[in-house]
Design a protein around this motif. Structure first.
Motif, short mmCIF file in Angstrom:
data_model
loop_
_atom_site.label_atom_id
_atom_site.label_comp_id
_atom_site.label_asym_id
_atom_site.label_seq_id
_atom_site.Cartn_x
_atom_site.Cartn_y
_atom_site.Cartn_z
N VAL A 69 0.81 -1.22 0.00
CA VAL A 69 0.00 0.00 0.00
C VAL A 69 0.85 1.27 0.00
CG1 VAL A 69 -1.93 -1.17 1.09
CG2 VAL A 69 -0.25 -0.02 2.53
N GLU A 70 2.12 1.13 -0.37
CA GLU A 70 3.03 2.26 -0.55
C GLU A 70 3.24 3.09 0.71
OE1 GLU A 70 1.95 4.55 -3.98
OE2 GLU A 70 2.14 2.85 -5.34
N GLN A 71 3.28 2.42 1.87
CA GLN A 71 3.61 3.12 3.11
C GLN A 71 5.11 3.19 3.34
OE1 GLN A 71 0.75 0.86 5.85
NE2 GLN A 71 0.81 2.88 6.80
N PHE A 72 5.83 2.16 2.93
CA PHE A 72 7.25 2.02 3.27
C PHE A 72 8.06 1.85 1.98
CE2 PHE A 72 4.64 -0.34 6.42
CZ PHE A 72 4.62 0.65 7.40
N SER A 73 9.00 2.76 1.76
CA SER A 73 9.72 2.72 0.49
C SER A 73 11.17 3.13 0.68
CB SER A 73 9.05 3.65 -0.53
OG SER A 73 9.20 5.01 -0.15
N GLN A 74 11.94 2.88 -0.36
CA GLN A 74 13.32 3.33 -0.47
C GLN A 74 13.43 4.12 -1.77
OE1 GLN A 74 16.53 3.24 1.15
NE2 GLN A 74 16.88 4.55 -0.62
N GLY A 75 13.94 5.34 -1.68
CA GLY A 75 14.10 6.17 -2.86
C GLY A 75 15.18 5.66 -3.78
N ALA A 76 15.31 6.29 -4.93
CA ALA A 76 16.30 5.89 -5.92
C ALA A 76 17.71 5.95 -5.33
CB ALA A 76 16.20 6.79 -7.15
N TYR A 77 18.53 5.00 -5.75
CA TYR A 77 19.93 5.00 -5.28
C TYR A 77 20.80 4.27 -6.29
CZ TYR A 77 19.12 0.17 -3.67
OH TYR A 77 18.81 -1.17 -3.60
N ALA A 78 22.11 4.46 -6.16
CA ALA A 78 23.09 3.81 -7.04
C ALA A 78 24.20 3.22 -6.19
CB ALA A 78 23.66 4.82 -8.04
N LEU A 79 24.75 2.10 -6.65
CA LEU A 79 25.86 1.43 -5.99
C LEU A 79 27.01 1.28 -6.98
CD1 LEU A 79 23.94 -1.47 -4.17
CD2 LEU A 79 24.66 0.73 -3.21
N LEU A 80 28.20 1.66 -6.55
CA LEU A 80 29.38 1.61 -7.41
C LEU A 80 30.44 0.71 -6.76
CD1 LEU A 80 31.04 2.61 -9.86
CD2 LEU A 80 31.77 4.54 -8.43
N ASN A 81 30.90 -0.28 -7.52
CA ASN A 81 31.99 -1.16 -7.10
C ASN A 81 33.19 -0.93 -8.01
OD1 ASN A 81 30.20 -2.25 -5.27
ND2 ASN A 81 29.90 -4.16 -6.38
N LEU A 82 34.39 -0.89 -7.44
CA LEU A 82 35.62 -0.70 -8.20
C LEU A 82 36.64 -1.78 -7.81
CD1 LEU A 82 36.07 3.19 -7.84
CD2 LEU A 82 35.09 1.95 -9.78
N ARG A 83 37.44 -2.18 -8.79
CA ARG A 83 38.48 -3.18 -8.51
C ARG A 83 39.64 -2.99 -9.48
NH1 ARG A 83 37.89 -7.97 -5.60
NH2 ARG A 83 39.64 -9.44 -5.80
N ALA A 84 40.86 -3.07 -8.97
CA ALA A 84 42.08 -3.03 -9.78
C ALA A 84 42.91 -4.25 -9.44
CB ALA A 84 42.86 -1.75 -9.52
N THR A 85 43.31 -5.01 -10.46
CA THR A 85 44.06 -6.24 -10.25
C THR A 85 45.28 -6.27 -11.15
OG1 THR A 85 42.04 -7.48 -9.71
CG2 THR A 85 43.96 -8.77 -10.34
N TRP A 86 46.42 -6.54 -10.54
CA TRP A 86 47.65 -6.75 -11.32
C TRP A 86 48.02 -8.22 -11.25
CZ3 TRP A 86 52.80 -8.23 -10.08
CH2 TRP A 86 53.71 -8.10 -11.15
N THR A 87 48.21 -8.82 -12.43
CA THR A 87 48.61 -10.23 -12.53
C THR A 87 50.06 -10.29 -12.98
OG1 THR A 87 46.35 -10.82 -13.16
CG2 THR A 87 48.06 -12.46 -13.55
N ASP A 88 50.88 -11.08 -12.29
CA ASP A 88 52.31 -11.12 -12.59
C ASP A 88 52.57 -11.83 -13.92
OD1 ASP A 88 51.99 -13.85 -11.92
OD2 ASP A 88 54.03 -13.93 -11.14
N PRO A 89 53.80 -11.70 -14.47
CA PRO A 89 54.10 -12.28 -15.78
C PRO A 89 53.86 -13.78 -15.88
CG PRO A 89 55.80 -10.71 -15.16
CD PRO A 89 54.92 -10.88 -13.96
N SER A 90 53.98 -14.49 -14.77
CA SER A 90 53.76 -15.94 -14.81
C SER A 90 52.28 -16.30 -14.82
CB SER A 90 54.43 -16.60 -13.60
OG SER A 90 53.73 -16.27 -12.40
N ASP A 91 51.41 -15.34 -14.61
CA ASP A 91 49.96 -15.53 -14.53
C ASP A 91 49.57 -16.41 -13.35
OD1 ASP A 91 47.51 -14.75 -15.58
OD2 ASP A 91 47.24 -16.64 -16.63
N LYS A 92 50.44 -16.47 -12.35
CA LYS A 92 50.14 -17.26 -11.15
C LYS A 92 49.71 -16.40 -9.98
CE LYS A 92 53.16 -21.18 -12.27
NZ LYS A 92 54.31 -22.03 -11.82
N TRP A 93 50.34 -15.25 -9.82
CA TRP A 93 50.03 -14.38 -8.69
C TRP A 93 49.16 -13.21 -9.16
CZ3 TRP A 93 51.07 -15.25 -3.66
CH2 TRP A 93 52.04 -16.22 -3.35
N SER A 94 48.22 -12.82 -8.32
CA SER A 94 47.42 -11.62 -8.59
C SER A 94 47.27 -10.82 -7.31
CB SER A 94 46.04 -12.00 -9.14
OG SER A 94 45.29 -12.71 -8.19
N PHE A 95 47.27 -9.50 -7.45
CA PHE A 95 47.15 -8.59 -6.31
C PHE A 95 46.08 -7.55 -6.65
CE2 PHE A 95 51.43 -10.22 -6.61
CZ PHE A 95 51.70 -10.67 -5.32
#
Length: 725
Positions: free
Chosen positions: A658-684
Motif C-alpha cells: 500500500v506504498e507506506q514504506f519505500s526506499q528512494g532511488a539510489y546507485a551502488l558503485l563497485n571498483l576493482r584493480a588487479t595486477w597479474t604477474d608475468p607468470s599468470d600465477k600471482w594476482s594482487f
C-alpha cells in the motif's frame, strides 16, 4: 528520542492508471531502455579471455537443458562468467542484481527474497516457497534461509526470466537462478585467495582438483570469512553483528567409459551472522516509545537491542548426478538430500525497551529426484522430457516469545510436509532452415500437510492438494547466422501453501501467471545485444500481512506487469569492454481491495486495517533499473593490470502493498584493480564496494512491536591476493 505524537506512518496513496498514462509510460520505456546491458558472459563450455570483457568464442548455455548458442535460446537470460563475478565484486547470490537488469534480492530477516521482473515472494517462513527457484549444478535449493549461497569455484551463473516449468524440476513462476560449479579435472590445479577489508572483513578461499586415475578425478573447494560487522549498539557500543562463516564442497568424478559419467558430491556450510536480523525502526516506529527513556535507533549502523539477535545456519547436502549416453538421447539423473538447521533470535521492538523478544529453531530436511531424457542435437526434431519428485519436511519445534519483561513462553510449534510430483516435456521442430516452433507442457501435483502445536488452543492439523497443467509455446526465426527474433507464451504456477505463521490453519490458493514475451538477440564475438518486451497477467498473488501473533499469508486478486529490457556488451577496443543495461517495468495491482495498512495505537503497539490497493505499485518492482560494467586491461611491468567499474542504479521501490514504506532511488558503485604477474600465477587487487557509501534500505518488516528496517552494507574497501597453478 522521538515522541509518540511526532511519529506518523507514511501516508497511504491511491492511484488510478489511465490508458493514456500507460501509453506514455510505454513510450518512456522505449527511450530509457535503448542503451542496455549484458555482463561479460561465459559458462562451462566457453571461458572468457581475461583480457577482454567478452569471450572470443561462441557462448553456449544450457537454459533449455541442451547445449545451444546463447543467441539461439528464446528466453531472456543473463549469463555471467566467474571472471566477471569476481571483477564486479559479486561473491554471493544476493549480489547478483548488481549485474542482472530487472532483478532484486531483498531480505525478510534472514530469509533471502529474490524478485525478477516484479515477480517475487513477500512471504517467508515454514512451508513457504519462493517464486524464483535457485539451482546449484541442477539441484534445487528449497530453503530461502540457505539459498543466498557463497559463489565458490563457480564456472558461471545464469539468470533466466519468466516461468520455467517445462524445463526444470521445481515450479518457477518468476524465473530461475542457475549456479554451475566446477567439476573435477584430471589435470592437477589449485587456487588460493585471501582478502582483508574494512570492518575487519577477512576471507580465505581455496580450490584444488586432480586426477586419481585416468577415469577418476576429485576436487575440493572451501572458504572462511569473519568480521566485526558494521552495526553498533547505542547501549554500550559493542559490535552488534559480528559474524563467522565457512563452507566446503567436494566432488568425485567417475567416467568408466565413453557413455557413462557420474559425479558424487558433499557440501557443508556453517554461518553465524546476525547482520540481517540486527534491525532498527523505520522512522522511529517502535513500541518502545511507551517506555520512558527508551533508545530507538533509526540510523544505518545503529541498533539498541536489549536482547541479542542471532542467526545461525548449519547445512549438509549429498548429491549425485548420473549421465548416460544412449545414442539417440542422453539420460540424466539428479539425486539430492539436504539437512539444514537454523536458530533465529530477534528483538522485535528494535529498541532498548523489553517489549517483545522471540526465538525459534528450524529443522529443514529435503530430498529431490529428477530424471531427464534429452534428444541429441541432430535432425530437425529435438525434444526433452523430465520427471521430478520433491519431499520437504520442515519442523519448528517451538516459537518462543517474551513480552513486557516476562519469561519466554512457547506460542507455537509446527511441522510442514510437502510432497510434489511433476512431469514435463518440451519439443522443438525446425520447420525450415530458419524457422523453429517449440511447445511444452508441465503437469504438477502438490500435496501439503501442516501440524500445529498450539499451547493456547491445542493441536491441529490440515492437508491440501493442488494440481496444475501449464503450457509453453515459442516461435523463433533466424534473421541470419548470428541473430534471431522470437515470440513466446508460457504459464507459470506456484503451489498453494499451508503457512504456519499463525495459530490457525488457513490454506493459501496457488498463484498463476500468463507470460507473453517478444525479443531480439544478436551474437558474435565482439558485440552482443538482447532486447525483449514482456506482458504478465498475474492472478491470486500470495502476499503477507505481519501482525500478532505472527504473519498471515493470503491471496491478492490480480496484478499486471509489462516492461522492456535490453542488454548490450561490446569490445570497444582490444583492451576495453563495456556492458550497458536497462530495465523499465510497469507493475501494479489491478484488483486488490483488501490489502493491509499499518498504524500505531496509543499503547505503542501496531495493528492493521484494510486498504484498497487497486492501482498501486507492486512491492519490490522499481520503474527503472540499470547497470554499467566497464573493464580495461593494460600491460604493466611485464604483467597485466585490469581495472573494473560496476555501477547499479534503481528507482524507488516499495516494500509493502500500500506504498507506506519505500526506499528512494539510489546507485551502488563497485571498483576493482588487479595486477597479474608475468607468470599468470600471482594476482594482487585493491577493491571497493559501494565506494560512494550510499545509504539504502533493503528490508522493511512491519510487526506487532515495531516497523523494522535493515540497511545495505556501507562502503567496504580492501586488498586481496591470489595464487594458482
Amino acid at each position: 528520542m522521538p515522541k509518540k505524537s511526532d511519529i506518523n506512518l507514511c501516508p497511504i496513496r491511491t492511484r488510478v492508471t489511465t490508458p493514456m498514462r500507460r501509453m506514455t509510460l510505454t513510450a518512456l520505456a522505449l527511450v530509457l531502455t535503448m542503451p542496455a546491458m549484458a555482463p561479460a558472459m561465459a559458462n562451462e563450455q566457453t571461458v572468457a579471455d581475461s583480457s577482454v570483457g567478452l569471450p572470443t568464442q561462441e557462448i553456449v548455455v544450457t537454459a533449455q537443458r541442451r547445449t545451444e548458442r546463447l543467441q539461439d535460446v528464446p528466453i531472456s537470460i543473463t549469463s555471467i562468467s566467474a571472471e566477471s563475478l569476481e571483477s564486479g565484486g559479486v561473491t554471493r547470490v544476493s549480489d547478483l542484481p548488481q549485474m542482472v537488469p530487472g532483478m532484486r534480492i531483498d531480505q525478510s530477516g534472514a530469509f533471502a527474497q529474490p524478485t525478477i521482473r516484479g515477480v517475487g515472494s513477500s512471504v517467508a517462513g515454514p512451508g513457504l516457497s519462493t517464486n524464483v527457484a535457485t539451482y546449484v549444478d541442477g539441484f534445487f535449493v528449497p530453503n530461502s534461509l540457505t539459498s543466498d549461497i557463497q559463489l565458490l569455484s563457480v564456472s558461471n551463473v545464469q539468470v533466466l526470466k519468466g516461468p520455467q516449468g517445462t524445463l526444470f524440476g521445481r515450479n518457477a513462476t518468476g524465473g530461475a537462478i542457475l549456479v554451475s560449479t566446477l567439476d573435477p579435472s584430471y589435470e592437477t590445479t589449485a587456487k588460493f585467495n585471501a582478502s582483508y577489508g574494512r570492518f575487519d572483513k577477512a576471507s580465505f578461499g581455496f580450490y584444488g582438483s586432480t586426477g586419481i586415475t585416468d577415469k577418476m578425478a576429485i576436487n575440493l573447494t572451501g572458504y572462511y570469512q569473519s568480521g566485526d560487522g558494521w552495526k553498533k549498539s547505542l547501549i554500550d557500543g559493542h559490535n552488534e553483528a559480528e559474524y563467522e562463516k565457512y563452507a566446503f564442497r567436494g566432488k568425485v568424478l567417475l567416467e568408466p567409459n565413453d557413455t557413462m559419467r557420474f559425479v558424487l558430491g558433499y557440501a557443508h556450510q556453517w554461518s553465524d551472522d546476525p547482520t540481517h536480523n540486527a534491525k532498527n525502526s523505520f522512522n522511529g516506529l517502535s513500541s518502545g516509545i511507551s517506555v520512558p527513556g527508551t533508545l530507538i535507533p533509526t540510523g544505518r549502523s545503529d541498533v539498541a537491542n536489549d536482547y541479542a539477535t542471532q542467526s545461525k545456519v548449519k547445512g549438509d547436502s549429498v548429491f549425485f548426478t548420473g549421465t548416460f549416453e544412449l545414442g539417440f538421447a542422453t539420460l540424466t539423473s539428479h539425486t539430492q538430500y539436504r539437512d539444514e538447521y537454523t536458530y533465529i533470535a530477534n528483538d522485535n521492538d528494535s529498541s532498548s525497551a523489553h517489549v517483545i523478544h522471540s526465538n525459534y529453531e528450524a529443522f529443514d530436511e529435503s530430498f529431490t529426484q529428477e530424471f531427464n531424457l534429452a534428444s541429441d542435437n541432430s535432425g530437425r526434431f529435438q525434444w526433452f522430457v523430465g520427471a521430478y519428485y520433491f519431499y520437504n519436511n520442515i519442523k519448528y519445534p517451538s516459537v518462543n516469545v517474551a513480552a513486557f519483561g516476562g519469561p519466554f513462553n512457547k506460542t507455537q510449534g509446527s511441522v510442514n510436509t510437502i510432497n510434489a510430483y511433476a512431469g514435463y516435456a518440451d519439443v522443438t521442430y525446425e520447420v525450415t532452415d530458419r524457422l523453429f516452433l517449440t511447445g511444452g507442457v508441465r503437469y504438477s501435483v502438490e500435496d501439503a500437510k501442516l501440524v500445529l502445536d498450539m499451547p493456547s488452543r491445542g493441536p491441529a492439523s490440515g492437508k491440501e492438494s493442488w494440481k496444475s497443467t501449464t503450457p509453453r509455446f515459442v516461435i523463433r526465426y533466424e534473421l541470419d547466422d548470428v541473430s534471431n527474433v522470437y515470440a513466446s507464451y508460457s504459464k507459470g504456477f506456484k503451489s498453494g501453501q499451508l503457512p504456519a505463521g499463525t495459530n490457525f490453519i488457513s490454506p493459501v490458493e496457488p498463484e498463476t501467471i500468463d507470460a507473453f514475451e517478444v525479443g531480439y538477440k544478436r551474437g558474435g564475438s565482439g558485440l552482443r545485444l538482447d532486447v525483449s518486451g514482456y506482458f504478465y497477467k498475474y492472478d491470486d498473488l500470495q502476499v503477507t500481512a505481519f501482525l500478532s501473533p505472527g504473519s498471515i499469508v493470503r491471496n491478492a486478486a490480480s496484478a499486471e506487469i509489462y516492461g522492456l529490457e535490453a542488454q548490450l556488451s561490446a569490445n570497444v577496443t582490444d583492451n576495453l569492454a563495456v556492458s550497458l543495461g536497462g530495465a523499465y517495468m510497469h507493475a501494479e495491482y489491478t484488483d486488490f481491495p483488501v490489502a493491509v495498512g499499518y498504524r500505531q495505537n496509543p499503547n505503542g503497539l501496531f495493528s492493521v486495517f484494510d486498504v484498497d490497493a487497486t492501482g498501486l505499485t507492486m512491492q519490490r518492482a522499481p520503474k527503472f533499473s540499470g547497470n554499467v560494467d566497464v573493464t580495461y586491461t593494460q600491460p604493466l611491468f611485464d604483467g597485466n593490470l585490469t581495472l573494473n567499474a560496476n555501477l547499479y542504479y534503481t528507482s524507488r521501490i516499495y516494500f509493502d502493498q500500500v506504498e507506506q514504506f519505500s526506499q528512494g532511488a539510489y546507485a551502488l558503485l563497485n571498483l576493482r584493480a588487479t595486477w597479474t604477474d608475468p607468470s599468470d600465477k600471482w594476482s594482487f587487487s585493491v577493491y571497493g564496494t559501494n565506494v560512494t557509501d550510499t545509504t539504502y534500505i533493503n528490508q522493511v518488516q512491519p510487526a506487532t512491536a515495531a516497523v523494522q528496517q535493515g540497511f545495505g552494507e556501507p562502503a567496504v574497501y580492501g586488498v586481496a591476493v591470489g595464487y594458482q597453478f
